[in-house]
Design an enzyme around this catalytic site. Sequence first.
Site, PDB file in Angstrom:
ATOM      1  N   GLU A   1       4.744 -31.909 -38.768  1.00 35.82           N
ATOM      2  CA  GLU A   1       3.510 -31.213 -38.410  1.00 35.82           C
ATOM      3  C   GLU A   1       2.937 -30.490 -39.631  1.00 35.82           C
ATOM      4  O   GLU A   1       3.557 -29.595 -40.191  1.00 35.82           O
ATOM      5  CB  GLU A   1       3.845 -30.203 -37.302  1.00 35.82           C
ATOM      6  CG  GLU A   1       2.734 -29.253 -36.955  1.00 35.82           C
ATOM      7  CD  GLU A   1       3.201 -28.199 -35.953  1.00 35.82           C
ATOM      8  OE1 GLU A   1       4.382 -28.210 -35.548  1.00 35.82           O
ATOM      9  OE2 GLU A   1       2.357 -27.363 -35.574  1.00 35.82           O
TER      10      GLU A   1
ATOM     11  N   ASP B   1       7.008 -27.260 -35.745  1.00 36.23           N
ATOM     12  CA  ASP B   1       7.327 -25.839 -35.671  1.00 36.23           C
ATOM     13  C   ASP B   1       7.879 -25.508 -34.292  1.00 36.23           C
ATOM     14  O   ASP B   1       7.536 -26.157 -33.311  1.00 36.23           O
ATOM     15  CB  ASP B   1       6.062 -24.991 -35.891  1.00 36.23           C
ATOM     16  CG  ASP B   1       5.549 -25.102 -37.318  1.00 36.23           C
ATOM     17  OD1 ASP B   1       6.337 -25.525 -38.190  1.00 36.23           O
ATOM     18  OD2 ASP B   1       4.371 -24.778 -37.553  1.00 36.23           O
TER      19      ASP B   1
ATOM     20  N   ASP C   1       7.081 -23.498 -32.078  1.00 39.90           N
ATOM     21  CA  ASP C   1       6.138 -22.635 -31.349  1.00 39.90           C
ATOM     22  C   ASP C   1       5.323 -23.489 -30.383  1.00 39.90           C
ATOM     23  O   ASP C   1       5.582 -24.679 -30.225  1.00 39.90           O
ATOM     24  CB  ASP C   1       5.226 -21.885 -32.336  1.00 39.90           C
ATOM     25  CG  ASP C   1       4.393 -22.843 -33.187  1.00 39.90           C
ATOM     26  OD1 ASP C   1       4.411 -24.058 -32.909  1.00 39.90           O
ATOM     27  OD2 ASP C   1       3.738 -22.376 -34.136  1.00 39.90           O
TER      28      ASP C   1
ATOM     29  N   ASP D   1       2.229 -24.612 -30.410  1.00 39.96           N
ATOM     30  CA  ASP D   1       1.520 -25.747 -30.996  1.00 39.96           C
ATOM     31  C   ASP D   1       2.476 -26.899 -31.305  1.00 39.96           C
ATOM     32  O   ASP D   1       2.164 -28.059 -31.065  1.00 39.96           O
ATOM     33  CB  ASP D   1       0.816 -25.328 -32.297  1.00 39.96           C
ATOM     34  CG  ASP D   1      -0.471 -24.570 -31.996  1.00 39.96           C
ATOM     35  OD1 ASP D   1      -0.950 -24.682 -30.847  1.00 39.96           O
ATOM     36  OD2 ASP D   1      -0.973 -23.873 -32.900  1.00 39.96           O
TER      37      ASP D   1
END
Length: 634
Positions: free
Chosen positions: A424, A497, A499, A501
């Site tokens: 990403e 990541d 998180d 997103d």
Amino acid sequence: MKKYDESSIKILEGLEAVRKRPGMYIGSTDKRGLHHMAWEIVDNAMDEVINGFGNKIIVTLNKDNSITIKDNGRGIPIGMHESGKSTPEVIYTILHAGGKFTSDGYKVSGGLHGVGASVVNALSSYMKVTTYHDGKIAEIEFENGGKVKSPLKILGNTNKTGTEVTFKADESIFKNARFSFTTICERLQESAFLVPILTIEVNDIEDDKHEIYHYEKGIHSFVEYINQHKTTLNDILTFNGKKNDINVEVSLQYNNSYNESILSFVNNVRTSDGGTHEVGFKTGITKAFNDYAKNNNLIKTKDGSFDGSDIREGLTAVISLKIPENLLQFEGQTKGKLGTPEARSVVENIVYDNVSFFLEENKEIALSIIDKAFKSKMAREAARKAREEARNGKSKKAIEKNLSGKLSPAQSKNPKINELFLVEGDSAGGSAKGGRNRKFQAILPLRGKVLNSQKASMSEILKNEELNTMIHTIGAGVGSDFDVKDSNYDKVIIMTDADVDGAHIQILLLTFFYNYMRGLIEAGKLYLALPPLYKIDYGKKHFYAYSDEELEEIKRNNSGKFSVQRYKGLGEMNPDQLWETTMNPDTRTLIRININDAALADRRVNILMGDKVEPRKEWINENVEFTLEDDYRG
Ligand code: 1YM
């Protein structure tokens, strides 16, 4: 002190052997193994119903992590054996090899590899068996892996019949002895589809959750359930037939999606690796459509005929066979593949006849499905052409040029060892590029959000730059043209990541692979990287924690001053750290993606990524906590 005679000692030795090597009997001691314990007892109850005794099974998850399974069958007999032991004691303490057989020769036990109730007892810290039989209620209790706590005693009289078993998995053997309500519900719902007379109730006392499953229409309802949130093309077609003692039942329905979802069962046990019956089904339905199209002048030339995969685009089907024991043959490591040769032609003929008849009777529907197959055929041919061009034509250079700006290739060209990291963002891509072992690890950074492939057509997919680059990098085609044998990589690893997103990108990518490169998942080549959430420094010593629990554990096990760094993104790690924690095969943890339950996966993907909003809202409301279950790791 209790005295043990010779036979008691043998029995205890038997149960002790199970405790020494639990994996040999129930596969593993993780969440999956724990649930095998429940299936074992549930299957005994199920056998009783399939044999024609009783129609109800109640499963209750108790507050103390024990589980209770109850049926209203005949009840286990309470007579004494010549050994001086009661029948329930014998059943629950002596290792039985095979399953039970019914009088008509069908092997009905879905029991895992013939593992018995005694294995469950051996791996439990407590077990109680209550039987309602012959007008009496009788009970026996065990503790510490099958030692009799109190022998069978008559508690009173009753006019009911049935069996009730409660057990608590031994916490010194199972890492986590808490049963999952969702896992139990999913599996029992499937059983309820396959045995229409059965009603199954599942209760979770602690969380006050309750489900009841009963499907008078059997596998017809199963197909209805799988397609529930989809736009369908025909009313569900259900038919059955019998030949050479092999009983076949099929339900099928088309939806407007691009994937096929075929589930097969033999004697109520899932055949997850297919086998002769699935081959027969596929041949039969392909032939029926091709013959219909030819007879109605919808296909002119010979190579105008459809491939099986064209016919199966958007098809949901459940196939359920009953095969007598003497014809049963299973293959493969997990014995999940039917080998019985006769099943092939029996299923093929029944499917061909019934589908042909259906097409003759439903012209409009026939045309709409054939139209869909035509589109699939065109898309497949376009994809193949694009791939051939990519391999040798003019566009090869153009594609390579395009890739050269994005992909950091591995030095090795060996598809058996090479790994592709889909990363990403450009900054994380930079760290990954710096930290990797360039011999066999390639990096492809992904910019921005990935297209939601659940809502896109093949031509939109091919036009999308991000996905297109990925397809060319992997090099094994896409959609029905995908062939995992051509993959340039042994592992494709999604690295995002930790998180929201990152989770979103994961889901979008998984959806894409599920819909358009399912073969990669089926071959076990798709993974999620698991980057750490924290770095904990104790002066010179440092640790990485991959979850909050791990962080707490590290703090418990170490003393002194420490500082904690919370990683917000992969980009915050320097290349060395990223290598050490997430990319080095010797120290990293990867999560292998599998399609354990194709129907469930299909349903989830459709609910989460499909075009209907209501079911998605509902699902998110009911499953607010997003957790990663142990058994998906490895
Ligand atoms: C909650 C679990 O085990 N029910 C159950 C088990 C059995 C019978 C009835 C039964 C079978 C027979 C005759 C027979 C038995 N299982 C076994 C063994 N529910 C549950 N209900 N009478 C009663 O097969 O002839 C033996 S009896 F060994 F398979 F475990």
